[in-house]
Structures are given as structure tokens and as C-alpha cells.
Scaffold this motif. Structure first.
Motif, PDB file in Angstrom:
ATOM      1  N   ASP A 134       0.834  -1.202   0.000  1.00  0.00           N
ATOM      2  CA  ASP A 134       0.000   0.000   0.000  1.00  0.00           C
ATOM      3  C   ASP A 134       0.875   1.260   0.000  1.00  0.00           C
ATOM      4  OD1 ASP A 134       0.910   0.443   2.587  1.00  0.00           O
ATOM      5  OD2 ASP A 134      -0.845  -0.455   3.523  1.00  0.00           O
ATOM      6  N   ASP A 135       0.216   2.398  -0.134  1.00  0.00           N
ATOM      7  CA  ASP A 135       0.907   3.686  -0.074  1.00  0.00           C
ATOM      8  C   ASP A 135       0.571   4.415   1.222  1.00  0.00           C
ATOM      9  OD1 ASP A 135       2.077   3.428  -2.635  1.00  0.00           O
ATOM     10  OD2 ASP A 135       0.184   4.021  -3.576  1.00  0.00           O
ATOM     11  N   ASP A 136       0.258   3.635   2.233  1.00  0.00           N
ATOM     12  CA  ASP A 136      -0.164   4.198   3.512  1.00  0.00           C
ATOM     13  C   ASP A 136       1.056   4.424   4.400  1.00  0.00           C
ATOM     14  OD1 ASP A 136      -1.212   4.626   6.096  1.00  0.00           O
ATOM     15  OD2 ASP A 136      -3.017   3.499   5.604  1.00  0.00           O
ATOM     16  N   SER A 174       2.665  -4.764   4.586  1.00  0.00           N
ATOM     17  CA  SER A 174       1.286  -5.041   4.173  1.00  0.00           C
ATOM     18  C   SER A 174       1.282  -6.004   2.996  1.00  0.00           C
ATOM     19  CB  SER A 174       0.554  -3.745   3.777  1.00  0.00           C
ATOM     20  OG  SER A 174       1.201  -3.100   2.706  1.00  0.00           O
ATOM     21  N   SER A 216      -1.888  -8.661   0.745  1.00  0.00           N
ATOM     22  CA  SER A 216      -3.329  -8.874   0.626  1.00  0.00           C
ATOM     23  C   SER A 216      -3.647 -10.217  -0.005  1.00  0.00           C
ATOM     24  CB  SER A 216      -3.968  -7.757  -0.210  1.00  0.00           C
ATOM     25  OG  SER A 216      -3.555  -7.844  -1.562  1.00  0.00           O
ATOM     26  N   LYS A 269      -7.507  -4.256   6.756  1.00  0.00           N
ATOM     27  CA  LYS A 269      -8.391  -3.475   5.892  1.00  0.00           C
ATOM     28  C   LYS A 269      -9.339  -4.461   5.212  1.00  0.00           C
ATOM     29  CE  LYS A 269      -6.560  -0.300   3.292  1.00  0.00           C
ATOM     30  NZ  LYS A 269      -5.839   0.306   2.123  1.00  0.00           N
ATOM     31  N   TYR A 321      -7.710   1.257   7.427  1.00  0.00           N
ATOM     32  CA  TYR A 321      -7.379   0.107   8.272  1.00  0.00           C
ATOM     33  C   TYR A 321      -8.073   0.214   9.623  1.00  0.00           C
ATOM     34  CZ  TYR A 321      -3.478  -1.398   5.260  1.00  0.00           C
ATOM     35  OH  TYR A 321      -2.710  -1.865   4.222  1.00  0.00           O
ATOM     36  N   THR A 327      -6.541  -6.895   3.356  1.00  0.00           N
ATOM     37  CA  THR A 327      -5.150  -6.466   3.476  1.00  0.00           C
ATOM     38  C   THR A 327      -4.753  -6.462   4.942  1.00  0.00           C
ATOM     39  OG1 THR A 327      -5.449  -5.040   1.541  1.00  0.00           O
ATOM     40  CG2 THR A 327      -3.464  -4.701   2.853  1.00  0.00           C
TER      41      THR A 327
END
Length: 504
Positions: free
Chosen positions: A65-67, A73, A75, A128, A135, A179
Motif C-alpha cells: 500500500d501507499d499508507d 502489508s 493482501s 483493511k 485500516y 489487506t
């Protein structure tokens, strides 16, 4: 449950229930090899002898992810067929990794040392759910943490569990991408190797499916040449017909090129253990850094490495030809874990067995007096042409044996029907007494017939998934017609029709 060797936490029942439905899982790894400037998000798909072990790689977090709030992370997708007919009954999430310290390296003398000795909490991660943008943080129950524990301190494996049933069950549609983020593992290199991942176990109800006793265990075992045994109890297989079962599990550190890890199954009545295997899992290298469902790599995940470098999850239908592994009227199965080469860490195992609801014993007076949902007996041509069988409520005392001539059904002259293909059924002419959508009703009906002295059984028609109960079968049409007209030699006076089975 009983076991030997490094059984760090005894396996105990986590979930057990009888459900018209089934069990499944999704899973993914959380760390992967990093080559040069490339990302750990790139799948690792080398599965032949040239594949390296995880302690030969610099291992890094996967982070898809780009979090900015997540450091790891990955999925996986859940894809239940006919999802609108399914209801989530249970969802359990496991995460596991080797985590001695934050980061490690290997010196020139091949000794592994820490380059960052810090170590943080392992029981809080993020999830998520499908269709959601953000999340949720969840806390889990630590099943085992090998940090500074004798026999496990070299690479400090751990396993954590969280019940996420409420979160999954509240979704309008449970299908989609799950995720999982912020699972801790050692980065770099570590003695014995860095590995880690997560497994989400789902039990769902579907009234269109057969009844199954589903039991899941969790614990923690460092499996060596001294066996660990998990005893599955609390179920009873069908008294007649094919016994269908599947086994699920998840483990850490099953390397691709280190053989000797095995999984066996045995029942109380059988003399020999049977090794579990499938095309992608050799019986002498069962735990091999793969995630497989129904004899195929589970690819609906990101990343989708065919070699996870040390994380295993599987769902395998048990090969049970002629009920040679699990027989009729069986109520106990033992699963034995062993390794003569590659030590692995097992923390989850489940068994699903098609059988009788143990909470509802069948008694004759209950069957005779009460009404059960039966399918209206109909001719084969109608079954093949209709999209859905018409269900009616009838009392089973309509089939009660009678010596009175007036009680006999007036038989319509039978005609040979079109031939139907039924896998695992012998060719012939079958006297069909009833057709059922609900599995338990078919079993109840058969037991009633047997108490009348009629050796009934059933098969499932793959065209509509209904259970066809037959009171007898014959290889000759004239013989089948004779027994049809004679009310099965004056023993059965309910409705019947003749179905022709011809397999290629």
C-alpha cells in the motif's frame, strides 16, 4: 491432544460446530527476499533446486500500500461462489513470523548477529476489509512467543490469533480484498531464516450445502523427528455412502528445498497411517513454502509468490477412495506431524467432515411423527428440465410398511428414461424413492427406510446438487421394472420411479 518434543503450546479446540456450509481460508506472506535495489513486493517464483533458502537472502517487509502508517502489508482475495446464499459463521485470523530482533546480519565467519537489537510488541496489527478505505487496528491473543525460550531462541518464532468474526460478518459482501499490515518480523538475515505471514480462516453457512462438522485447533509446535499428534473428535461420519473430508493448516519455516517434513492421517479403526499429499506438496516435503487451495497455487493475492520463503497455508480434500482413509460411522481422526529434516512450526490445523449433526440424534418416533422437508418425487425428465425442484412437506409415515393390498401405490407403467451420468455410481437402473435438497433430510429418510428393512442409499446429481435416495438398483431393466411393479417385493409402498445411470 497429545504430543512430544518441542510442543511449546498444546493444541486446543478453537472452533467446533456442525454447519450446513463449509470452511475455507486465504493467506499470504509478509516478508520476501530483496535483491539489490528491487522491492520485496516482487513475487519470488523459483521452485526448483536452484531456489535459495530464506537464510541465504536479505529479507525485507512486503508493503503493497501507499499508507504511511504501515511498514508492512500484503493482501489476498476471498471469492465465495453464490455469496448471496452464504452467511459468515466464524472468521479467525492468525499471524506468525520469526522475530528475534528488528534487524540481523551475517558476519564473514557466517555467524548471525543483530544489527538492531530492538524488539517491539507482536500482538497488535492492522486489517483493511473489502470495500473499506481505512485500516482497523486489532489486538490478538499470543499463542506462543519463542523469544528467549529454550529451543526457540535462535530465530524466536511466534504466533498470534484474533477472532474477527464480527468484522467480517457485518460486511454486506464478504468477498473481496483483505489487506493485513504491520506484522512484525526480523529484517535482513537470521539464523534459521526470516519468514512470516498471515492466514484468515472462514466458516460459512449455506443451506444448499451438506452438513459438516468443522473443528479447528491452534497451538504451537516445533516439529522434529519426534511426532506431534492432534486428535479430532466430536463428529460422526455418514453411516452409508462416500465420506468427504478436507484438512486445512498453516505453518512457519517449511523451506522449499529442505525435505523430510510430513503430515499423516489415521482413524481409530484403521491399521495404517496415510500420508497427506497433493500435486504441489510431496508427501516427503509437505511443508514447502507454498499457499495452496484444492491442489492449486492460491494466486489471488498480492504479491503472489509461488515460493513464499517459509510460510505455508493449505486446504486439501482428503483422498478417500472407497472410504479407505475415513470410513463410515467414524468419530475420531488423528493428524500426526513429523520432520526428519526440515524443522517447521505448526500453529493451526482444521478438519471438515461431512457427517451427521451430533447434537440431533435420529430417533424413529421423531421421524414418524414429525414433518420433514422432502422433495416431491418426480420423474427424471422433469428433474432434468426444471431449474428447481418443487419442495413439499410430507410426513414420513406415508412410507410406513403395510400388508394391506389397499395400501399399495398404483404404479404407472415405467418407461426407460434418458441416461444420466453420476460420478462414482455404478451403471444400472435405480428405484428412486425421493429427492432431497437438504442433506440431513436425506440421511433421516434413509435411516427410516433401514428401520423398515430396506437397504437404501443416495447419490448426488451434479447437475442440480440434489440427493437422490434409492431403495434398490439393478443391472437389468426388466428386473428393475419387476421390482417396481411388485412394490419392491411388497416392502415399499411409497412413490418410486426408475432412473437410468450410464457413465462413459
Amino acid at each position: 491432544m497429545h504430543g512430544f518434543a518441542q510442543l511449546a503450546k498444546p493444541f486446543e479446540i478453537r472452533y467446533q460446530n456442525y454447519v450446513n456450509g463449509d470452511i475455507t481460508l486465504i493467506a499470504n506472506q509478509i516478508v520476501n527476499r530483496k535483491e539489490g535495489n528491487s522491492s520485496a513486493n516482487i513475487p519470488y517464483n523459483i521452485t526448483d533446486r536452484s531456489a535459495k533458502l530464506n537464510d541465504e537472502w536479505f529479507m525485507d517487509y512486503i508493503d503493497i500500500d501507499d499508507d504511511p502508517t504501515t511498514f508492512s502489508s500484503s493482501s489476498a482475495d476471498l471469492n465465495l461462489e453464490n455469496v448471496t446464499s452464504k452467511k459468515i459463521k466464524y472468521a479467525g485470523l492468525y499471524w506468525s513470523a520469526t522475530y528475534k530482533y528488528e534487524k540481523g546480519k551475517q558476519k564473514k565467519n557466517k555467524k548471525f548477529v543483530a544489527s538492531n537489537k530492538k524488539r517491539f510488541n507482536i500482538d497488535v496489527i492492522k486489517i483493511k476489509l473489502p470495500g473499506e478505505k481505512n485500516y482497523q487496528e486489532i489486538s490478538g491473543e499470543i499463542l506462543y512467543d519463542g523469544h528467549e525460550k529454550e529451543g526457540f531462541s535462535e530465530n524466536a518464532p511466534y504466533a498470534v490469533y484474533a477472532d474477527v468474526t464480527d468484522k467480517v460478518a457485518q460486511l454486506k459482501n464478504p468477498n473481496g480484498t483483505y489487506t493485513i499490515a504491520n506484522i512484525k518480523a526480523t529484517l535482513g538475515t537470521l539464523s534459521g531464516g526470516v519468514s512470516g505471514g498471515w492466514t484468515l480462516v472462514i466458516v460459512y453457512e449455506d443451506k444448499n450445502l451438506s452438513g459438516k462438522q468443522i473443528t479447528s485447533y491452534d497451538g504451537f509446535a516445533g516439529v522434529t523427528n519426534k511426532s506431534t499428534v492432534i486428535d479430532f473428535v466430536g463428529f460422526e461420519t455418514l453411516p452409508e455412502g462416500e465420506v468427504k473430508a478436507k484438512i486445512l493448516g498453516s505453518a512457519l519455516e517449511g523451506d522449499q528445498n529442505l525435505k523430510g517434513d510430513e503430515l499423516f492421517i489415521k482413524t481409530k479403526s484403521s491399521q495404517n497411517e496415510v500420508p497427506i499429499e497433493e500435486p504441489l506438496r510431496d508427501k516427503n516435503n509437505f511443508f514447502n513454502s507454498s499457499i495452496t487451495i484444492n491442489q492449486a497455487n492460491f494466486n489471488k493475492r498480492n504479491p503472489n509468490s509461488s515460493n513464499t520463503l517459509g510460510y505455508d497455508a493449505f486446504l486439501i480434500p482428503i483422498k478417500n477412495n472407497d472410504n479407505s482413509v475415513i470410513a463410515n460411522n467414524t468419530n475420531e481422526v488423528s493428524v500426526r506431524l513429523k520432520s526428519t529434516g526440515d524443522r517447521y512450526f505448526m500453529f493451526f490445523c482444521a478438519l471438515s467432515v461431512e457427517g451427521i449433526d451430533p447434537s440431533k440424534p435420529v430417533e424413529q418416533e421423531t421421524i414418524v411423527e414429525s414433518k420433514v422437508e422432502l422433495a416431491e418425487p418426480i420423474r427424471e425428465s422433469t428433474v432434468e428440465k426444471s431449474k428447481e425442484l418443487k419442495l413439499t412437506e410430507v410426513t414420513t409415515n406415508q412410507i410406513k410398511k403395510s400388508s394391506s393390498t389397499e395400501a399399495k401405490s398404483k404404479r404407472v407403467e415405467p418407461k426407460q428414461s434418458d441416461k444420466v451420468t453420476i460420478p462414482n455410481a455404478k451403471d444400472g437402473f435405480y428405484l428412486i424413492a425421493n429427492v432431497f435438497r437438504v442433506h440431513s433430510n436425506a440421511v433421516n429418510f434413509i435411516q427410516k427406510l433401514k428401520k423398515m428393512g430396506i437397504e437404501a442409499n443416495y447419490f448426488i446429481n451434479p447437475k442440480n446438487n440434489y440427493r437422490y435416495v434409492y431403495v434398490s438398483s439393478f443391472s437389468n431393466w426388466n428386473e428393475a421394472k419387476e421390482h417396481y411393479n411388485s412394490d419392491l417385493n411388497n416392502t415399499y409402498f411409497g412413490d418410486m420411479w426408475i432412473m437410468t445411470i450410464k457413465n462413459e
